[in-house]
Enzyme design. Structure first.
Site, PDB file in Angstrom:
ATOM      1  N   LYS A 148       2.402  -1.342   2.702  1.00 44.97           N
ATOM      2  CA  LYS A 148       1.870  -0.451   3.744  1.00 44.97           C
ATOM      3  C   LYS A 148       1.535   0.933   3.198  1.00 44.97           C
ATOM      4  O   LYS A 148       0.465   1.463   3.453  1.00 44.97           O
ATOM      5  CB  LYS A 148       2.901  -0.239   4.869  1.00 44.97           C
ATOM      6  CG  LYS A 148       3.267  -1.432   5.673  1.00 44.97           C
ATOM      7  CD  LYS A 148       4.134  -1.042   6.861  1.00 44.97           C
ATOM      8  CE  LYS A 148       5.450  -0.356   6.525  1.00 44.97           C
ATOM      9  NZ  LYS A 148       6.424  -1.191   5.823  1.00 44.97           N
ATOM     10  N   ARG A 185      14.656   4.017  -4.914  1.00 48.25           N
ATOM     11  CA  ARG A 185      15.126   4.515  -3.622  1.00 48.25           C
ATOM     12  C   ARG A 185      16.475   3.872  -3.343  1.00 48.25           C
ATOM     13  O   ARG A 185      16.629   2.680  -3.565  1.00 48.25           O
ATOM     14  CB  ARG A 185      14.146   4.091  -2.519  1.00 48.25           C
ATOM     15  CG  ARG A 185      13.048   5.060  -2.261  1.00 48.25           C
ATOM     16  CD  ARG A 185      12.000   4.484  -1.344  1.00 48.25           C
ATOM     17  NE  ARG A 185      12.518   3.967  -0.071  1.00 48.25           N
ATOM     18  CZ  ARG A 185      11.742   3.504   0.899  1.00 48.25           C
ATOM     19  NH1 ARG A 185      10.429   3.469   0.741  1.00 48.25           N
ATOM     20  NH2 ARG A 185      12.260   3.070   2.030  1.00 48.25           N
ATOM     21  N   ARG A 221       8.015   1.201  15.042  1.00 43.61           N
ATOM     22  CA  ARG A 221       8.864   0.117  14.545  1.00 43.61           C
ATOM     23  C   ARG A 221       9.598  -0.596  15.670  1.00 43.61           C
ATOM     24  O   ARG A 221      10.325  -1.563  15.405  1.00 43.61           O
ATOM     25  CB  ARG A 221       9.899   0.683  13.573  1.00 43.61           C
ATOM     26  CG  ARG A 221       9.507   0.556  12.095  1.00 43.61           C
ATOM     27  CD  ARG A 221      10.587   1.232  11.305  1.00 43.61           C
ATOM     28  NE  ARG A 221      10.803   0.805   9.967  1.00 43.61           N
ATOM     29  CZ  ARG A 221      10.319   1.427   8.898  1.00 43.61           C
ATOM     30  NH1 ARG A 221       9.507   2.439   9.008  1.00 43.61           N
ATOM     31  NH2 ARG A 221      10.652   1.018   7.690  1.00 43.61           N
ATOM     32  N   ARG A 256      10.547  -1.842  -7.162  1.00 42.76           N
ATOM     33  CA  ARG A 256       9.719  -0.661  -6.931  1.00 42.76           C
ATOM     34  C   ARG A 256      10.471   0.614  -7.267  1.00 42.76           C
ATOM     35  O   ARG A 256      11.682   0.689  -7.143  1.00 42.76           O
ATOM     36  CB  ARG A 256       9.179  -0.741  -5.508  1.00 42.76           C
ATOM     37  CG  ARG A 256       9.514   0.308  -4.537  1.00 42.76           C
ATOM     38  CD  ARG A 256       8.776   0.027  -3.256  1.00 42.76           C
ATOM     39  NE  ARG A 256       9.693   0.141  -2.139  1.00 42.76           N
ATOM     40  CZ  ARG A 256       9.344  -0.025  -0.876  1.00 42.76           C
ATOM     41  NH1 ARG A 256       8.123  -0.382  -0.562  1.00 42.76           N
ATOM     42  NH2 ARG A 256      10.233   0.132   0.078  1.00 42.76           N
ATOM     43  N   ARG A 284      17.349  -4.472   5.701  1.00 41.28           N
ATOM     44  CA  ARG A 284      16.131  -3.902   6.286  1.00 41.28           C
ATOM     45  C   ARG A 284      15.212  -5.012   6.795  1.00 41.28           C
ATOM     46  O   ARG A 284      14.540  -4.863   7.813  1.00 41.28           O
ATOM     47  CB  ARG A 284      15.417  -3.016   5.261  1.00 41.28           C
ATOM     48  CG  ARG A 284      16.153  -1.700   5.050  1.00 41.28           C
ATOM     49  CD  ARG A 284      15.683  -0.969   3.817  1.00 41.28           C
ATOM     50  NE  ARG A 284      14.302  -0.564   3.892  1.00 41.28           N
ATOM     51  CZ  ARG A 284      13.555  -0.285   2.816  1.00 41.28           C
ATOM     52  NH1 ARG A 284      14.063  -0.379   1.606  1.00 41.28           N
ATOM     53  NH2 ARG A 284      12.316   0.093   2.962  1.00 41.28           N
TER      54      ARG A 284
HETATM   55  P1  AMP Z   1      10.137   3.342   5.153  1.00 40.64           P
HETATM   56  O1  AMP Z   1       9.859   4.280   4.032  1.00 40.64           O
HETATM   57  O2  AMP Z   1       9.018   3.247   6.136  1.00 40.64           O
HETATM   58  O3  AMP Z   1      10.618   1.991   4.683  1.00 40.64           O
HETATM   59  O4  AMP Z   1      11.355   3.983   5.984  1.00 40.64           O
HETATM   60  C1  AMP Z   1      12.611   4.231   5.367  1.00 40.64           C
HETATM   61  C2  AMP Z   1      13.698   4.317   6.428  1.00 40.64           C
HETATM   62  O5  AMP Z   1      13.420   5.397   7.338  1.00 40.64           O
HETATM   63  C3  AMP Z   1      13.830   3.104   7.335  1.00 40.64           C
HETATM   64  O6  AMP Z   1      14.629   2.073   6.734  1.00 40.64           O
HETATM   65  C4  AMP Z   1      14.501   3.723   8.557  1.00 40.64           C
HETATM   66  O7  AMP Z   1      15.866   3.992   8.306  1.00 40.64           O
HETATM   67  C5  AMP Z   1      13.789   5.061   8.665  1.00 40.64           C
HETATM   68  N1  AMP Z   1      12.549   4.978   9.477  1.00 40.64           N
HETATM   69  C6  AMP Z   1      11.268   5.165   9.051  1.00 40.64           C
HETATM   70  N2  AMP Z   1      10.388   5.033  10.049  1.00 40.64           N
HETATM   71  C7  AMP Z   1      11.121   4.734  11.148  1.00 40.64           C
HETATM   72  C8  AMP Z   1      10.776   4.446  12.505  1.00 40.64           C
HETATM   73  N3  AMP Z   1       9.508   4.416  12.921  1.00 40.64           N
HETATM   74  N4  AMP Z   1      11.800   4.182  13.384  1.00 40.64           N
HETATM   75  C9  AMP Z   1      13.089   4.208  12.980  1.00 40.64           C
HETATM   76  N5  AMP Z   1      13.475   4.467  11.709  1.00 40.64           N
HETATM   77  C10 AMP Z   1      12.504   4.721  10.797  1.00 40.64           C
END
Ligand code: AMP
Length: 218
Positions: free
Chosen positions: A15, A159, A90, A126, A170
Protein backbone atom coordinates in the site's frame (compact mmCIF):
# COMPACT_ATOMS: atom_id res chain seq x y z
CA UNK A 1 -9.58 15.81 -12.14
CA UNK A 2 -8.54 15.78 -8.48
CA UNK A 3 -7.59 12.35 -7.22
CA UNK A 4 -9.14 11.24 -3.94
CA UNK A 5 -8.06 7.66 -3.47
CA UNK A 6 -8.09 5.07 -0.70
CA UNK A 7 -5.52 2.30 -0.98
CA UNK A 8 -6.74 -0.62 1.14
CA UNK A 9 -5.09 -3.94 1.93
CA UNK A 10 -3.27 -5.92 4.63
CA UNK A 11 0.20 -5.12 6.03
CA UNK A 12 2.80 -6.00 3.40
CA UNK A 13 0.43 -5.66 0.43
CA UNK A 14 2.50 -2.75 -0.90
CA UNK A 15 0.00 0.00 0.00
CA UNK A 16 2.64 2.51 1.07
CA UNK A 17 4.85 2.09 -1.99
CA UNK A 18 1.97 2.19 -4.44
CA UNK A 19 0.18 5.04 -2.66
CA UNK A 20 3.34 7.16 -2.73
CA UNK A 21 3.88 6.61 -6.43
CA UNK A 22 0.35 7.33 -7.48
CA UNK A 23 0.22 10.41 -5.20
CA UNK A 24 3.42 11.77 -6.78
CA UNK A 25 2.09 11.16 -10.28
CA UNK A 26 -1.04 13.15 -9.47
CA UNK A 27 0.70 15.87 -7.46
CA UNK A 28 -1.30 15.15 -4.30
CA UNK A 29 -0.10 14.19 -0.80
CA UNK A 30 0.10 10.60 0.36
CA UNK A 31 -1.44 10.55 3.81
CA UNK A 32 -0.44 7.54 5.90
CA UNK A 33 -1.90 7.21 9.39
CA UNK A 34 0.84 4.67 10.22
CA UNK A 35 3.55 7.22 9.31
CA UNK A 36 1.79 9.93 11.30
CA UNK A 37 1.57 7.70 14.37
CA UNK A 38 5.21 6.58 14.07
CA UNK A 39 6.29 10.24 13.80
CA UNK A 40 4.25 11.04 16.90
CA UNK A 41 5.89 8.17 18.81
CA UNK A 42 9.39 9.24 17.69
CA UNK A 43 8.82 12.88 18.61
CA UNK A 44 7.42 11.90 22.02
CA UNK A 45 4.30 14.05 21.59
CA UNK A 46 1.21 13.46 23.78
CA UNK A 47 -0.36 11.57 20.85
CA UNK A 48 2.81 9.48 20.60
CA UNK A 49 2.67 8.60 24.29
CA UNK A 50 -0.99 7.66 23.94
CA UNK A 51 -0.55 5.28 21.00
CA UNK A 52 2.97 3.90 21.54
CA UNK A 53 2.01 0.61 23.14
CA UNK A 54 -0.94 -0.05 20.82
CA UNK A 55 1.19 0.46 17.70
CA UNK A 56 4.03 -1.69 19.11
CA UNK A 57 1.57 -4.57 19.64
CA UNK A 58 0.03 -4.20 16.19
CA UNK A 59 -3.41 -3.42 17.63
CA UNK A 60 -5.66 -0.68 16.27
CA UNK A 61 -5.56 2.80 17.74
CA UNK A 62 -9.06 3.93 18.76
CA UNK A 63 -11.36 5.20 16.02
CA UNK A 64 -11.88 8.59 17.74
CA UNK A 65 -8.16 9.33 17.87
CA UNK A 66 -7.54 8.26 14.28
CA UNK A 67 -10.55 10.03 12.80
CA UNK A 68 -9.55 13.29 14.51
CA UNK A 69 -5.98 12.90 13.21
CA UNK A 70 -7.26 12.44 9.66
CA UNK A 71 -9.86 15.22 9.96
CA UNK A 72 -7.16 17.74 10.90
CA UNK A 73 -4.79 16.46 8.20
CA UNK A 74 -7.43 16.66 5.45
CA UNK A 75 -8.01 20.32 6.31
CA UNK A 76 -4.43 21.23 5.41
CA UNK A 77 -3.91 23.21 2.20
CA UNK A 78 -2.09 20.48 0.29
CA UNK A 79 -5.06 18.11 0.66
CA UNK A 80 -7.63 20.48 -0.81
CA UNK A 81 -7.05 19.26 -4.37
CA UNK A 82 -6.83 15.58 -3.66
CA UNK A 83 -4.96 12.95 -1.64
CA UNK A 84 -4.11 9.29 -1.44
CA UNK A 85 -4.93 7.71 1.92
CA UNK A 86 -2.77 4.77 3.03
CA UNK A 87 -3.74 2.74 6.10
CA UNK A 88 -7.01 4.58 6.71
CA UNK A 89 -9.80 3.63 7.11
CA UNK A 90 -9.26 0.35 8.94
CA UNK A 91 -12.68 -0.17 10.52
CA UNK A 92 -16.28 0.29 9.40
CA UNK A 93 -16.61 3.15 11.93
CA UNK A 94 -13.63 4.94 10.35
CA UNK A 95 -15.05 4.43 6.85
CA UNK A 96 -18.38 5.90 7.92
CA UNK A 97 -16.62 8.84 9.59
CA UNK A 98 -14.64 9.46 6.39
CA UNK A 99 -17.84 9.62 4.36
CA UNK A 100 -19.09 12.30 6.75
CA UNK A 101 -15.80 14.24 6.50
CA UNK A 102 -15.87 14.13 2.68
CA UNK A 103 -19.54 15.08 2.49
CA UNK A 104 -20.18 13.42 -0.86
CA UNK A 105 -16.86 14.26 -2.57
CA UNK A 106 -16.18 11.38 -5.01
CA UNK A 107 -13.70 8.81 -3.76
CA UNK A 108 -11.88 6.06 -5.63
CA UNK A 109 -11.17 2.89 -3.61
CA UNK A 110 -8.61 0.23 -4.51
CA UNK A 111 -8.04 -2.94 -2.51
CA UNK A 112 -4.70 -4.75 -2.98
CA UNK A 113 -4.98 -8.52 -2.37
CA UNK A 114 -2.01 -10.76 -1.46
CA UNK A 115 -2.02 -14.26 0.14
CA UNK A 116 -1.19 -14.27 3.89
CA UNK A 117 2.03 -16.34 3.74
CA UNK A 118 3.45 -14.01 1.09
CA UNK A 119 2.56 -11.05 3.34
CA UNK A 120 4.44 -12.54 6.31
CA UNK A 121 7.49 -13.20 4.11
CA UNK A 122 7.45 -9.66 2.75
CA UNK A 123 6.94 -7.91 6.06
CA UNK A 124 9.69 -9.92 7.79
CA UNK A 125 12.07 -8.84 5.05
CA UNK A 126 11.13 -5.20 4.97
CA UNK A 127 13.29 -2.41 6.36
CA UNK A 128 12.54 1.25 6.96
CA UNK A 129 14.96 4.19 6.79
CA UNK A 130 15.46 5.72 10.23
CA UNK A 131 15.94 9.14 8.66
CA UNK A 132 13.48 9.54 5.76
CA UNK A 133 11.00 6.72 6.37
CA UNK A 134 11.48 5.07 2.95
CA UNK A 135 10.52 1.39 3.01
CA UNK A 136 12.61 -1.20 1.14
CA UNK A 137 12.67 -4.95 0.86
CA UNK A 138 15.82 -6.28 2.51
CA UNK A 139 15.72 -9.17 0.06
CA UNK A 140 15.85 -7.07 -3.07
CA UNK A 141 19.02 -8.92 -4.09
CA UNK A 142 21.54 -6.29 -3.05
CA UNK A 143 22.90 -7.01 0.46
CA UNK A 144 23.93 -3.34 0.76
CA UNK A 145 20.26 -2.46 0.59
CA UNK A 146 19.77 -4.16 3.91
CA UNK A 147 22.02 -1.53 5.55
CA UNK A 148 21.69 1.81 3.84
CA UNK A 149 18.85 3.86 2.34
CA UNK A 150 19.29 4.55 -1.39
CA UNK A 151 17.31 7.79 -1.08
CA UNK A 152 19.20 9.52 1.76
CA UNK A 153 21.96 7.19 2.99
CA UNK A 154 20.21 6.76 6.37
CA UNK A 155 20.35 3.52 8.36
CA UNK A 156 17.78 0.86 7.47
CA UNK A 157 16.14 -0.83 10.44
CA UNK A 158 13.28 -3.23 11.00
CA UNK A 159 10.06 -1.67 12.28
CA UNK A 160 9.46 -3.13 15.73
CA UNK A 161 5.96 -4.18 14.65
CA UNK A 162 7.36 -6.06 11.62
CA UNK A 163 8.64 -9.00 13.71
CA UNK A 164 7.01 -12.30 12.74
CA UNK A 165 4.91 -12.54 15.93
CA UNK A 166 3.56 -9.01 15.65
CA UNK A 167 2.93 -9.41 11.90
CA UNK A 168 0.81 -12.48 12.53
CA UNK A 169 -1.15 -10.51 15.14
CA UNK A 170 -1.54 -7.61 12.71
CA UNK A 171 -2.91 -9.99 10.09
CA UNK A 172 -5.42 -11.36 12.61
CA UNK A 173 -6.49 -7.78 13.38
CA UNK A 174 -6.74 -7.14 9.65
CA UNK A 175 -9.03 -10.08 8.96
CA UNK A 176 -11.16 -9.40 12.03
CA UNK A 177 -11.50 -5.60 11.91
CA UNK A 178 -10.45 -4.33 8.52
CA UNK A 179 -11.68 -6.92 6.02
CA UNK A 180 -15.34 -6.27 7.02
CA UNK A 181 -14.70 -2.62 6.21
CA UNK A 182 -13.95 -3.63 2.61
CA UNK A 183 -17.58 -4.76 2.41
CA UNK A 184 -18.57 -1.18 3.12
CA UNK A 185 -17.00 -0.13 -0.18
CA UNK A 186 -17.05 -3.14 -2.49
CA UNK A 187 -20.46 -2.57 -3.99
CA UNK A 188 -19.71 1.01 -4.90
CA UNK A 189 -19.04 1.71 -8.59
CA UNK A 190 -15.77 3.42 -7.60
CA UNK A 191 -14.34 0.26 -5.98
CA UNK A 192 -11.68 -1.88 -7.68
CA UNK A 193 -9.67 -4.91 -6.51
CA UNK A 194 -6.14 -5.56 -7.80
CA UNK A 195 -3.77 -8.51 -7.48
CA UNK A 196 -0.83 -7.45 -5.31
CA UNK A 197 1.16 -10.67 -5.67
CA UNK A 198 2.62 -9.68 -9.06
CA UNK A 199 5.65 -7.40 -9.65
CA UNK A 200 5.29 -3.89 -8.11
CA UNK A 201 5.35 -2.28 -11.56
CA UNK A 202 2.39 -4.43 -12.63
CA UNK A 203 0.49 -3.67 -9.42
CA UNK A 204 1.07 -0.01 -10.14
CA UNK A 205 -0.24 -0.37 -13.70
CA UNK A 206 -3.36 -2.12 -12.38
CA UNK A 207 -3.99 0.65 -9.83
CA UNK A 208 -3.42 3.37 -12.43
CA UNK A 209 -5.88 1.61 -14.78
CA UNK A 210 -8.42 1.29 -11.96
CA UNK A 211 -8.10 4.98 -11.10
CA UNK A 212 -8.47 5.95 -14.77
CA UNK A 213 -11.56 3.73 -15.16
CA UNK A 214 -13.18 5.16 -12.05
CA UNK A 215 -12.43 8.74 -13.14
CA UNK A 216 -13.88 8.06 -16.62
CA UNK A 217 -17.13 6.81 -15.07
CA UNK A 218 -17.68 9.97 -13.07
P1 AMP B 1 0.73 0.86 9.13
O1 AMP B 1 2.02 1.58 8.93
O2 AMP B 1 -0.37 1.38 8.27
O3 AMP B 1 0.88 -0.64 9.07
O4 AMP B 1 0.27 1.20 10.64
C1 AMP B 1 1.08 0.85 11.75
C2 AMP B 1 0.23 0.77 13.01
O5 AMP B 1 -0.38 2.05 13.27
C3 AMP B 1 -0.95 -0.19 12.95
O6 AMP B 1 -0.55 -1.53 13.25
C4 AMP B 1 -1.86 0.40 14.02
O7 AMP B 1 -1.37 0.11 15.32
C5 AMP B 1 -1.69 1.89 13.79
N1 AMP B 1 -2.65 2.42 12.79
C6 AMP B 1 -2.35 2.95 11.57
N2 AMP B 1 -3.45 3.35 10.92
C7 AMP B 1 -4.49 3.06 11.74
C8 AMP B 1 -5.91 3.20 11.62
N3 AMP B 1 -6.47 3.71 10.52
N4 AMP B 1 -6.69 2.79 12.67
C9 AMP B 1 -6.13 2.27 13.79
N5 AMP B 1 -4.80 2.11 13.96
C10 AMP B 1 -3.98 2.48 12.94
Amino acid sequence: MALRLLVLGPPGAGKGTQALRIARDHGVPKISTGDMLRDAVTSGSPLGALVKETVAKGQLVSDDVIVELVRVRLEEDDAQHGFVLDGFPRTVAQAKALDVLLAGTPLAVVEIRVPDEELVRRVRGRRICERCGTTVSAFDGDPALAQECKTCGGRLVQRSDDSETVVRDRLKVYWRETQPMIGFYENRPTFRRVDGSVAPVDVYAAIAAAVAAVSAER
